[in-house]
Design an enzyme around this catalytic site. Sequence first.
Site, short mmCIF file in Angstrom:
data_model
loop_
_atom_site.label_atom_id
_atom_site.label_comp_id
_atom_site.label_asym_id
_atom_site.label_seq_id
_atom_site.Cartn_x
_atom_site.Cartn_y
_atom_site.Cartn_z
N HIS A 34 18.01 -1.63 35.87
CA HIS A 34 19.88 -1.98 36.25
C HIS A 34 20.02 -2.80 37.80
CE1 HIS A 34 18.40 1.64 38.24
NE2 HIS A 34 19.35 1.18 38.86
N CYS A 57 18.05 9.56 28.18
CA CYS A 57 17.87 8.71 29.78
C CYS A 57 19.48 8.48 29.35
CB CYS A 57 17.41 7.12 28.67
SG CYS A 57 17.72 5.62 30.07
N ASN A 80 16.19 -2.03 42.60
CA ASN A 80 15.42 -1.15 42.91
C ASN A 80 14.65 -0.75 41.59
OD1 ASN A 80 16.71 -1.53 45.05
ND2 ASN A 80 18.30 0.15 44.10
N CYS A 93 20.91 3.93 28.79
CA CYS A 93 21.07 4.09 26.98
C CYS A 93 22.24 4.94 26.81
CB CYS A 93 19.98 5.11 26.23
SG CYS A 93 18.45 3.83 26.93
#
Length: 112
Positions: free
Chosen positions: A98, A4, A85, A7
């Site tokens: 986020h 990710c 989003n 991450c």
Amino acid sequence: MSDCLFCKIAAGEVPSGKVYEDERVYAFRDIDPQAPVHFLVIPKEHIGSCGEITPDNAHVVASCFTAIAQATREMGVTDFRVVSNCGAKAGQSVPHLHFHVLAGRDMSWPPG
Ligand code: 5GP
Ligand code: ZN
């Protein structure tokens, strides 16, 4: 999550322009800013999106918003927009929760 991007950014494995960090949260400037101020606030724990918030992990949302208040205060930013989003059709391109924080220009409503 090992593959990710966010991450890796939170772990310092991918460089970013840090604006805030504490034990639960990392915040950094968006690589493609959509306003004079545009940074992203993420939990260090991998959560895919707002759609994966549960009673067990919901505390990270409070931590993210505490970080947003502190970071904007430190920047002297009083008027700003917070956007998350959730899902590709809503514009999510990175599958790690986020919050966009945008400021420094007039904002239109509704968003596109
Ligand atoms: P989303 O499209 O998922 O709502 O938001 C993802 C955001 O991450 C986008 O605004 C995009 O510009 C930003 N972004 C994507 N890759 C990187 C990166 O490697 N570094 C930084 N700082 N921002 C990124
Ligand atoms: Zn992640």
